[in-house]
Enzyme design. Structure first.
Site, PDB file in Angstrom:
ATOM      1  N   GLY A  12      29.240  34.549  40.697  1.00 19.35           N
ATOM      2  CA  GLY A  12      29.126  34.374  39.480  1.00 19.35           C
ATOM      3  C   GLY A  12      29.877  33.666  38.862  1.00 19.35           C
ATOM      4  N   ASN A  13      31.556  33.943  39.266  1.00 21.25           N
ATOM      5  CA  ASN A  13      32.692  33.175  38.531  1.00 21.25           C
ATOM      6  C   ASN A  13      32.664  31.729  38.773  1.00 21.25           C
ATOM      7  OD1 ASN A  13      34.114  35.441  37.719  1.00 21.25           O
ATOM      8  ND2 ASN A  13      34.226  36.272  39.900  1.00 21.25           N
ATOM      9  N   LYS A 130      29.631  50.672  41.153  1.00 27.78           N
ATOM     10  CA  LYS A 130      29.902  49.105  40.898  1.00 27.78           C
ATOM     11  C   LYS A 130      29.921  49.083  39.232  1.00 27.78           C
ATOM     12  CE  LYS A 130      29.709  44.719  41.143  1.00 27.78           C
ATOM     13  NZ  LYS A 130      30.513  44.111  41.561  1.00 27.78           N
ATOM     14  N   LYS A 214      25.093  40.575  45.861  1.00 27.62           N
ATOM     15  CA  LYS A 214      24.585  39.037  46.151  1.00 27.62           C
ATOM     16  C   LYS A 214      24.894  38.730  47.529  1.00 27.62           C
ATOM     17  CE  LYS A 214      28.042  35.654  45.873  1.00 27.62           C
ATOM     18  NZ  LYS A 214      29.058  36.618  45.867  1.00 27.62           N
ATOM     19  N   LYS A 276      31.366  40.248  52.050  1.00 21.39           N
ATOM     20  CA  LYS A 276      31.449  39.010  52.531  1.00 21.39           C
ATOM     21  C   LYS A 276      31.395  39.108  54.136  1.00 21.39           C
ATOM     22  CE  LYS A 276      33.434  36.845  48.485  1.00 21.39           C
ATOM     23  NZ  LYS A 276      31.966  36.976  47.799  1.00 21.39           N
TER      24      LYS A 276
HETATM   25  P1  ADP Z   1      32.914  36.459  44.492  1.00 20.42           P
HETATM   26  O1  ADP Z   1      32.694  36.338  42.963  1.00 20.42           O
HETATM   27  O2  ADP Z   1      32.879  34.852  45.034  1.00 20.42           O
HETATM   28  O3  ADP Z   1      32.166  37.060  45.137  1.00 20.42           O
HETATM   29  P2  ADP Z   1      35.209  38.172  45.036  1.00 20.42           P
HETATM   30  O4  ADP Z   1      36.467  37.951  43.962  1.00 20.42           O
HETATM   31  O5  ADP Z   1      34.292  39.089  44.797  1.00 20.42           O
HETATM   32  O6  ADP Z   1      34.468  36.707  44.905  1.00 20.42           O
HETATM   33  O7  ADP Z   1      35.822  38.032  46.568  1.00 20.42           O
HETATM   34  C1  ADP Z   1      36.467  37.084  46.958  1.00 20.42           C
HETATM   35  C2  ADP Z   1      38.165  37.058  46.791  1.00 20.42           C
HETATM   36  O8  ADP Z   1      38.632  38.050  47.782  1.00 20.42           O
HETATM   37  C3  ADP Z   1      38.989  36.015  46.816  1.00 20.42           C
HETATM   38  O9  ADP Z   1      38.974  35.197  46.123  1.00 20.42           O
HETATM   39  C4  ADP Z   1      40.274  36.781  47.235  1.00 20.42           C
HETATM   40  O10 ADP Z   1      40.998  36.848  46.149  1.00 20.42           O
HETATM   41  C5  ADP Z   1      39.883  38.092  47.671  1.00 20.42           C
HETATM   42  N1  ADP Z   1      40.274  38.404  49.102  1.00 20.42           N
HETATM   43  C6  ADP Z   1      40.662  39.746  49.277  1.00 20.42           C
HETATM   44  N2  ADP Z   1      41.185  39.953  50.734  1.00 20.42           N
HETATM   45  C7  ADP Z   1      40.886  38.729  51.029  1.00 20.42           C
HETATM   46  C8  ADP Z   1      41.251  38.169  52.583  1.00 20.42           C
HETATM   47  N3  ADP Z   1      41.612  39.149  53.539  1.00 20.42           N
HETATM   48  N4  ADP Z   1      41.107  36.971  52.808  1.00 20.42           N
HETATM   49  C9  ADP Z   1      40.812  36.109  51.660  1.00 20.42           C
HETATM   50  N5  ADP Z   1      40.503  36.505  50.475  1.00 20.42           N
HETATM   51  C10 ADP Z   1      40.679  37.962  50.177  1.00 20.42           C
HETATM   52 MG    MG Z   2      31.945  39.445  44.958  1.00 20.47          MG
END
Ligand code: ADP
Ligand code: MG
Length: 313
Positions: A12-13, A130, A214, A276
């Site tokens: 969403g970002n 959440k 998501k 993810k």
């Molecule tokens: P989105 O909105 O795309 O779901 P999130 O902020 O929930 O994004 O998750 C992605 C973020 O997780 C990355 O931008 C990074 O800051 C963070 N992150 C945490 N652990 C890791 C990792 N091991 N490798 C890469 N990114 C990581």
């Molecule tokens: Mg996320």
């Protein structure tokens, strides 16, 4: 020739980054940028299904509703998710249509209001985790806890926030419609914000006060429609181990076994990279070929295997 299917999920970002206030103009401009990334996937010969997050947008909607609560009734969370599927879906559809026109692609673009089934006995309903919506004062949060049964938590010194359950997605009601649209070479936007969460009770579908991750919803969709490639676009070009530390190491290709090992080591925090990787593992274990995690700006290179992190069997 039958085309291969790619499901692409993005946060969403991507449409409403933290440093922006989230005006329609900003979000529409971001949608145009996201469309450029999506069209690259089309160009690589895939039928594309797009899944978007809705965290910032549903947060804004909840603020609007809380502020007007004494004049207009506040809607349940599942209805808010449905609303953001509409607004975000519209912006993406519009931007994608324009991009396809520019590139001379003939695909139609369709947004599907998507309903996702969860299990009423999912353990998540006992432990909401959440955080959603605005920050409240302690007094207001406590009043809502009594009046509406909210679970509220103190969020890192910034105030009090409501937390809701985040159950596992188990079924997608519009699955065969989505499949038919893909067969007709449409670009489909589906499962926005993780989908509108419902439970099945006495043969009826009932919306629930929950949000579905998501990443997990798009993984389920990718499995159910037999996608070949599952792409997760996020804020980093690659997944790392020892992320944020001096000995950080970016990953190019990892197997599911390695992904599980790193998960057990605590390399992927819950609420960000954790879901993810979990979504990627589920997709591959169900027979998927490859998952790509990267950023929108790196996608072009990553599709040529010159960047991004691939997770493979
Ligand atoms: P989105 O909105 O795309 O779901 P999130 O902020 O929930 O994004 O998750 C992605 C973020 O997780 C990355 O931008 C990074 O800051 C963070 N992150 C945490 N652990 C890791 C990792 N091991 N490798 C890469 N990114 C990581
Ligand atoms: Mg996320």
């Amino acid at each position: 020739m039958e085309n291969r299917i790619a499901v692409v999920a993005f946060g969403g970002n991507a449409l409403h980054p933290e440093h922006q206030v989230g005006t329609a103009e900003e979000q529409e401009k971001n949608a145009v940028e996201a469309s450029a990334a999506i069209s690259e996937i089309v160009h690589n010969g895939y039928e594309v299904v797009v899944v978007h997050g809705n965290g910032p947008q549903v947060g804004s909607l909840l603020i609007q509703m809380e502020k007007a609560a004494d004049e207009v009734p506040v809607l349940p969370l599942y209805a808010c998710v449905a609303g953001t599927q509409g607004t975000i879906g519209y912006m993406l559809t519009n931007a994608l249509r324009q991009e396809c026109g520019r590139l001379g692609l003939s695909q139609e673009v369709v947004t599907v209001l998507t309903t996702v089934v969860v299990d009423p006995d999912d353990a998540a309903f006992n432990t909401p985790t959440k955080p959603i919506g605005p920050f409240f004062t302690k007094e207001y949060a406590e009043r809502m806890a009594v009046e509406k049964g909210w679970i509220v938590v103190e969020d890192s010194g910034r105030g009090y926030r409501r937390v809701v359950p985040s159950p596992e997605p188990i079924g997608i009601l519009e699955k065969s419609s989505i499949q038919q649209m893909i067969e007709h070479h449409n670009i489909v936007i589906a499962c926005g914000g993780g989908g509108i969460p419902v439970i099945i009770q006495d043969g009826e579908f009932k919306g629930v006060e929950a949000v579905i991750d998501k990443d997990l919803a798009s993984s389920l969709l990718a499995r159910e429609i037999g996608a070949h490639l599952f792409i997760i676009l996020t804020g980093v070009p690659q997944v790392a181990i020892n992320y944020g530390q001096p000995d950080r190491q970016w990953l190019e290709t990892i197997t599911v076994a390695e992904a599980k090992k790193y998960t057990a080591e605590g390399q992927f925090p819950p609420g960000s990279m954790g879901p993810k990787i979990a979504a990627a593992i589920k997709f591959i274990e169900a027979g998927g070929q490859e998952v790509l995690i990267t950023s929108a700006s790196e996608l072009d290179r990553a599709l040529k295997h010159q960047g991004g992190t691939y997770i493979v069997p």
